[in-house]
Scaffold this motif. Structure first.
Motif, PDB file in Angstrom:
ATOM      1  N   ARG A   1     -29.349 -19.604 -19.621  1.00 14.05           N
ATOM      2  CA  ARG A   1     -29.941 -19.630 -18.285  1.00 14.05           C
ATOM      3  C   ARG A   1     -31.181 -18.744 -18.167  1.00 14.05           C
ATOM      4  NH1 ARG A   1     -24.432 -19.101 -17.744  1.00 14.05           N
ATOM      5  NH2 ARG A   1     -24.593 -16.857 -17.367  1.00 14.05           N
ATOM      6  N   LEU A   2     -31.205 -17.653 -18.907  1.00 13.74           N
ATOM      7  CA  LEU A   2     -32.285 -16.676 -18.764  1.00 13.74           C
ATOM      8  C   LEU A   2     -33.686 -17.229 -19.021  1.00 13.74           C
ATOM      9  CD1 LEU A   2     -30.872 -13.353 -20.260  1.00 13.74           C
ATOM     10  CD2 LEU A   2     -31.807 -13.686 -17.961  1.00 13.74           C
ATOM     11  N   PRO A   3     -33.894 -18.109 -20.011  1.00 11.24           N
ATOM     12  CA  PRO A   3     -35.268 -18.563 -20.267  1.00 11.24           C
ATOM     13  C   PRO A   3     -35.982 -19.126 -19.047  1.00 11.24           C
ATOM     14  CG  PRO A   3     -33.872 -19.158 -22.116  1.00 11.24           C
ATOM     15  CD  PRO A   3     -32.953 -18.599 -21.045  1.00 11.24           C
ATOM     16  N   ASP A   4     -35.296 -19.899 -18.223  1.00 10.17           N
ATOM     17  CA  ASP A   4     -35.950 -20.456 -17.031  1.00 10.17           C
ATOM     18  C   ASP A   4     -36.364 -19.355 -16.063  1.00 10.17           C
ATOM     19  OD1 ASP A   4     -35.717 -23.010 -17.963  1.00 10.17           O
ATOM     20  OD2 ASP A   4     -33.928 -23.500 -16.805  1.00 10.17           O
ATOM     21  N   VAL A   5     -35.520 -18.330 -15.928  1.00  8.07           N
ATOM     22  CA  VAL A   5     -35.842 -17.225 -15.021  1.00  8.07           C
ATOM     23  C   VAL A   5     -37.035 -16.438 -15.560  1.00  8.07           C
ATOM     24  CG1 VAL A   5     -34.923 -15.237 -13.783  1.00  8.07           C
ATOM     25  CG2 VAL A   5     -33.380 -17.072 -14.480  1.00  8.07           C
TER      26      VAL A   5
ATOM     27  N   SER B   1     -44.873 -16.461 -14.844  1.00  8.91           N
ATOM     28  CA  SER B   1     -45.868 -17.288 -14.162  1.00  8.91           C
ATOM     29  C   SER B   1     -46.120 -16.837 -12.724  1.00  8.91           C
ATOM     30  CB  SER B   1     -45.398 -18.757 -14.162  1.00  8.91           C
ATOM     31  OG  SER B   1     -45.190 -19.218 -15.484  1.00  8.91           O
ATOM     32  N   GLN B   2     -45.692 -15.630 -12.368  1.00  9.47           N
ATOM     33  CA  GLN B   2     -45.924 -15.137 -11.011  1.00  9.47           C
ATOM     34  C   GLN B   2     -47.423 -14.992 -10.739  1.00  9.47           C
ATOM     35  OE1 GLN B   2     -43.366 -14.089  -8.398  1.00  9.47           O
ATOM     36  NE2 GLN B   2     -42.529 -15.723  -9.692  1.00  9.47           N
ATOM     37  N   THR B   3     -47.804 -15.214  -9.485  1.00  8.96           N
ATOM     38  CA  THR B   3     -49.218 -15.233  -9.109  1.00  8.96           C
ATOM     39  C   THR B   3     -49.527 -14.172  -8.062  1.00  8.96           C
ATOM     40  OG1 THR B   3     -48.796 -16.887  -7.379  1.00  8.96           O
ATOM     41  CG2 THR B   3     -49.366 -17.703  -9.592  1.00  8.96           C
ATOM     42  N   HIS B   4     -50.841 -13.980  -7.803  1.00 14.78           N
ATOM     43  CA  HIS B   4     -51.335 -13.065  -6.766  1.00 14.78           C
ATOM     44  C   HIS B   4     -50.830 -11.634  -6.983  1.00 14.78           C
ATOM     45  CE1 HIS B   4     -52.621 -16.736  -4.857  1.00 14.78           C
ATOM     46  NE2 HIS B   4     -51.380 -17.142  -4.665  1.00 14.78           N
ATOM     47  N   LEU B   5     -50.910 -11.175  -8.195  1.00 16.06           N
ATOM     48  CA  LEU B   5     -50.382  -9.853  -8.523  1.00 16.06           C
ATOM     49  C   LEU B   5     -51.484  -8.811  -8.726  1.00 16.06           C
ATOM     50  CD1 LEU B   5     -47.543 -10.927 -10.976  1.00 16.06           C
ATOM     51  CD2 LEU B   5     -47.361 -10.346  -8.557  1.00 16.06           C
ATOM     52  N   GLU B   6     -52.662  -9.091  -8.167  1.00 11.95           N
ATOM     53  CA  GLU B   6     -53.759  -8.144  -8.285  1.00 11.95           C
ATOM     54  C   GLU B   6     -53.362  -6.800  -7.671  1.00 11.95           C
ATOM     55  OE1 GLU B   6     -53.927 -11.043  -6.739  1.00 11.95           O
ATOM     56  OE2 GLU B   6     -54.975 -12.310  -8.200  1.00 11.95           O
TER      57      GLU B   6
ATOM     58  N   ALA C   1     -36.782 -11.935 -28.105  1.00 11.81           N
ATOM     59  CA  ALA C   1     -37.791 -12.934 -28.454  1.00 11.81           C
ATOM     60  C   ALA C   1     -38.877 -13.012 -27.377  1.00 11.81           C
ATOM     61  CB  ALA C   1     -37.123 -14.304 -28.633  1.00 11.81           C
ATOM     62  N   TYR C   2     -38.478 -12.922 -26.119  1.00 16.21           N
ATOM     63  CA  TYR C   2     -39.456 -12.937 -25.034  1.00 16.21           C
ATOM     64  C   TYR C   2     -40.303 -11.671 -25.036  1.00 16.21           C
ATOM     65  CZ  TYR C   2     -38.263 -17.192 -22.478  1.00 16.21           C
ATOM     66  OH  TYR C   2     -38.113 -18.503 -22.104  1.00 16.21           O
ATOM     67  N   GLN C   3     -39.699 -10.545 -25.376  1.00 19.04           N
ATOM     68  CA  GLN C   3     -40.439  -9.285 -25.369  1.00 19.04           C
ATOM     69  C   GLN C   3     -41.617  -9.295 -26.339  1.00 19.04           C
ATOM     70  OE1 GLN C   3     -37.048  -6.703 -26.138  1.00 19.04           O
ATOM     71  NE2 GLN C   3     -37.303  -5.690 -24.150  1.00 19.04           N
ATOM     72  N   SER C   4     -41.454 -10.004 -27.444  1.00 13.47           N
ATOM     73  CA  SER C   4     -42.489  -9.980 -28.482  1.00 13.47           C
ATOM     74  C   SER C   4     -43.821 -10.538 -27.997  1.00 13.47           C
ATOM     75  CB  SER C   4     -42.018 -10.763 -29.713  1.00 13.47           C
ATOM     76  OG  SER C   4     -41.825 -12.136 -29.400  1.00 13.47           O
ATOM     77  N   GLY C   5     -43.794 -11.449 -27.032  1.00 15.56           N
ATOM     78  CA  GLY C   5     -45.041 -12.015 -26.529  1.00 15.56           C
ATOM     79  C   GLY C   5     -45.244 -11.790 -25.048  1.00 15.56           C
ATOM     80  N   TRP C   6     -44.564 -10.781 -24.498  1.00 22.07           N
ATOM     81  CA  TRP C   6     -44.592 -10.575 -23.044  1.00 22.07           C
ATOM     82  C   TRP C   6     -45.854  -9.806 -22.622  1.00 22.07           C
ATOM     83  CZ3 TRP C   6     -41.350 -13.009 -19.890  1.00 22.07           C
ATOM     84  CH2 TRP C   6     -41.360 -12.666 -18.536  1.00 22.07           C
ATOM     85  N   PRO C   7     -46.454 -10.160 -21.485  1.00 21.49           N
ATOM     86  CA  PRO C   7     -47.657  -9.463 -21.006  1.00 21.49           C
ATOM     87  C   PRO C   7     -47.392  -7.974 -20.783  1.00 21.49           C
ATOM     88  CG  PRO C   7     -47.294 -11.498 -19.778  1.00 21.49           C
ATOM     89  CD  PRO C   7     -46.062 -11.277 -20.589  1.00 21.49           C
ATOM     90  N   SER C   8     -48.288  -7.137 -21.248  1.00 21.20           N
ATOM     91  CA  SER C   8     -48.091  -5.689 -21.166  1.00 21.20           C
ATOM     92  C   SER C   8     -48.175  -5.162 -19.741  1.00 21.20           C
ATOM     93  CB  SER C   8     -49.133  -4.975 -22.034  1.00 21.20           C
ATOM     94  OG  SER C   8     -50.447  -5.305 -21.605  1.00 21.20           O
TER      95      SER C   8
ATOM     96  N   ILE D   1     -34.260 -19.102  -9.680  1.00 18.99           N
ATOM     97  CA  ILE D   1     -35.639 -19.353 -10.085  1.00 18.99           C
ATOM     98  C   ILE D   1     -36.565 -18.964  -8.932  1.00 18.99           C
ATOM     99  CG2 ILE D   1     -37.272 -21.029 -11.005  1.00 18.99           C
ATOM    100  CD1 ILE D   1     -34.781 -20.543 -12.740  1.00 18.99           C
ATOM    101  N   PRO D   2     -37.321 -17.874  -9.064  1.00 22.22           N
ATOM    102  CA  PRO D   2     -38.209 -17.474  -7.974  1.00 22.22           C
ATOM    103  C   PRO D   2     -39.449 -18.366  -7.900  1.00 22.22           C
ATOM    104  CG  PRO D   2     -38.506 -16.016  -9.848  1.00 22.22           C
ATOM    105  CD  PRO D   2     -37.371 -16.950 -10.204  1.00 22.22           C
ATOM    106  N   GLU D   3     -39.926 -18.584  -6.693  1.00 17.11           N
ATOM    107  CA  GLU D   3     -41.175 -19.308  -6.521  1.00 17.11           C
ATOM    108  C   GLU D   3     -42.321 -18.451  -7.085  1.00 17.11           C
ATOM    109  OE1 GLU D   3     -41.612 -22.475  -5.435  1.00 17.11           O
ATOM    110  OE2 GLU D   3     -39.424 -22.536  -5.508  1.00 17.11           O
ATOM    111  N   PRO D   4     -43.460 -19.062  -7.415  1.00 20.29           N
ATOM    112  CA  PRO D   4     -44.540 -18.325  -8.087  1.00 20.29           C
ATOM    113  C   PRO D   4     -45.051 -17.087  -7.341  1.00 20.29           C
ATOM    114  CG  PRO D   4     -44.923 -20.674  -8.260  1.00 20.29           C
ATOM    115  CD  PRO D   4     -43.760 -20.507  -7.332  1.00 20.29           C
ATOM    116  N   ASP D   5     -44.890 -17.042  -6.030  1.00 19.89           N
ATOM    117  CA  ASP D   5     -45.381 -15.890  -5.268  1.00 19.89           C
ATOM    118  C   ASP D   5     -44.252 -14.988  -4.782  1.00 19.89           C
ATOM    119  OD1 ASP D   5     -44.260 -17.587  -3.406  1.00 19.89           O
ATOM    120  OD2 ASP D   5     -45.876 -17.357  -1.938  1.00 19.89           O
ATOM    121  N   TRP D   6     -43.054 -15.108  -5.378  1.00 15.66           N
ATOM    122  CA  TRP D   6     -41.905 -14.349  -4.874  1.00 15.66           C
ATOM    123  C   TRP D   6     -42.124 -12.842  -4.964  1.00 15.66           C
ATOM    124  CZ3 TRP D   6     -38.095 -11.210  -7.392  1.00 15.66           C
ATOM    125  CH2 TRP D   6     -37.001 -10.866  -6.571  1.00 15.66           C
ATOM    126  N   VAL D   7     -42.636 -12.359  -6.075  1.00 15.28           N
ATOM    127  CA  VAL D   7     -42.853 -10.923  -6.229  1.00 15.28           C
ATOM    128  C   VAL D   7     -43.876 -10.428  -5.211  1.00 15.28           C
ATOM    129  CG1 VAL D   7     -43.770  -9.132  -7.753  1.00 15.28           C
ATOM    130  CG2 VAL D   7     -42.171 -10.836  -8.652  1.00 15.28           C
TER     131      VAL D   7
END
Length: 326
Positions: free
Chosen positions: A17-21, A27-32, A55-62, A100-106
């Motif tokens: 289940r985790l990969p989808d989350v 892919s979250q947006t508007h995080l300036e 596996a996700y950590q290896s390519g995760w945005p810093s 699954i959060p929407e792209p602007d949830w954060v």
């Protein structure tokens, strides 16, 4: 280093289940100008959850670090407490591993928290992502599966209404949780066989009782994946049983100690009369009628709740007494 917002994902055997989350969080947006992190709390998983996160950590945005933490004491409440203690954010947003959060949830969650300085916690709008079409006749049971739609306008949950948001999609002020919520909640459970649930409502209730505001924010949106087995009668009955058996503790938590004995009697009489009315009205319906069977199970469990929880407290006291005297 402190950050603005932490996302916490407690999981038990969530490798599939985790990969989808995680994909949705990447892919979250508007995080300036927003610093944030993600924390996966592995609650004694026996699958390859750890490997998936690695596996996700290896390519995760810093700019949004992905952390993995193992919590060895089973129970959702322990995993959430560990997340709160570990988080570096002023606010912590909880997602289950099937949310699954929407792209602007954060962004929507952080902005709402910033604009409401008295809020201690607030819930998201939760729609269903059904992996198989749900029976229409079970719509009234959706809230018991964590599907929440309480209008298009944000509003405060008033204490007198006795309604609170679930933990799925819940955002809490970390300071409020640490000051108000006990490290070990009474309603913590490991599975439905334990007969307990609602430990998420217990935590939010402690925050509300401490004077913080609890809100509903429809701008924070998540989708809850609902597997087909959750529409089966046995599963729904177990949900209602646990909900009902846990009800007495939440009722008493709202009251000062001196009111609790009288309130226990009053609530028990009310539940007894409600169950009697239900049996009189619906008792002859076929056993295949799921909605009324669930309502009946809830009422029966509410009636038994003071005795069931009293037994658990007695067993806990005996265990503690034995350990202290060994």
């Amino acid at each position: 280093m402190l950050v603005d917002f932490s996302v916490a994902i407690p999981t038990y055997n969530g490798a599939k289940r985790l990969p989808d989350v995680l994909d949705s969080l990447r892919s979250q947006t508007h995080l300036e100008q927003l610093s944030w992190e993600i924390i996966v709390v592995d609650n004694q998983s026996s699958d390859n959850t750890a490997a998936i996160v690695e596996a996700y950590q290896s390519g995760w945005p810093s700019e949004s670090p992905l952390h993995y933490i193992f919590e060895g004491e089973r129970g959702a409440a322990f995993a959430r407490q560990r997340a709160i203690e570990t988080a570096k954010g002023s606010y912590v947003g909880f997602l289950d591993d099937d949310n699954i959060p929407e792209p602007d949830w954060v962004r929507a969650s952080y902005d709402f928290a910033q604009n409401h300085p008295q809020v201690g916690a607030f819930g998201s709008a939760i729609s269903g992502e059904f992996l198989a079409p749900p029976p229409e006749e079970l719509t009234s049971l959706h809230p018991y599966l964590g599907l929440i739609n309480r209008g298009r306008k944000a509003h405060r949950y008033k204490p007198q209404n006795r309604v609170l948001p679930p933990t799925a999609g819940l955002v809490v002020r970390r300071e409020a949780w640490l000051k108000a919520v006990p490290p070990r909640l009474f309603l913590n459970h490991t599975d439905k066989d334990a007969g307990l649930s609602c430990e998420d409502l217990e935590a939010v209730l402690y925050i509300q009782k401490a004077g913080w505001e609890i809100w509903y924010n429809p701008a924070s949106k998540i989708r809850h994946k609902i597997a087909p087995n959750r529409w089966q009668k046995d599963y729904l009955l177990s949900v209602m049983r646990c909900n009902g058996l846990s009800r007495h503790h939440l009722r008493m938590l709202r009251l000062p100690a001196w009111q609790q004995p009288g309130a226990t009697v009053a609530y028990w009489m009310k539940d007894f009369l409600q169950l009697g009315h239900h049996l009189y009205r619906y008792g002859r319906l076929p056993k295949t009628e799921i909605v009324e069977a669930c309502n009946r199970q809830l009422l029966k469990s509410m009636l038994l709740s003071p005795f069931f929880l009293g037994k658990i407290r007695w067993e806990n006291w005996k265990r503690s007494f034995t350990m202290n005297n060994e």
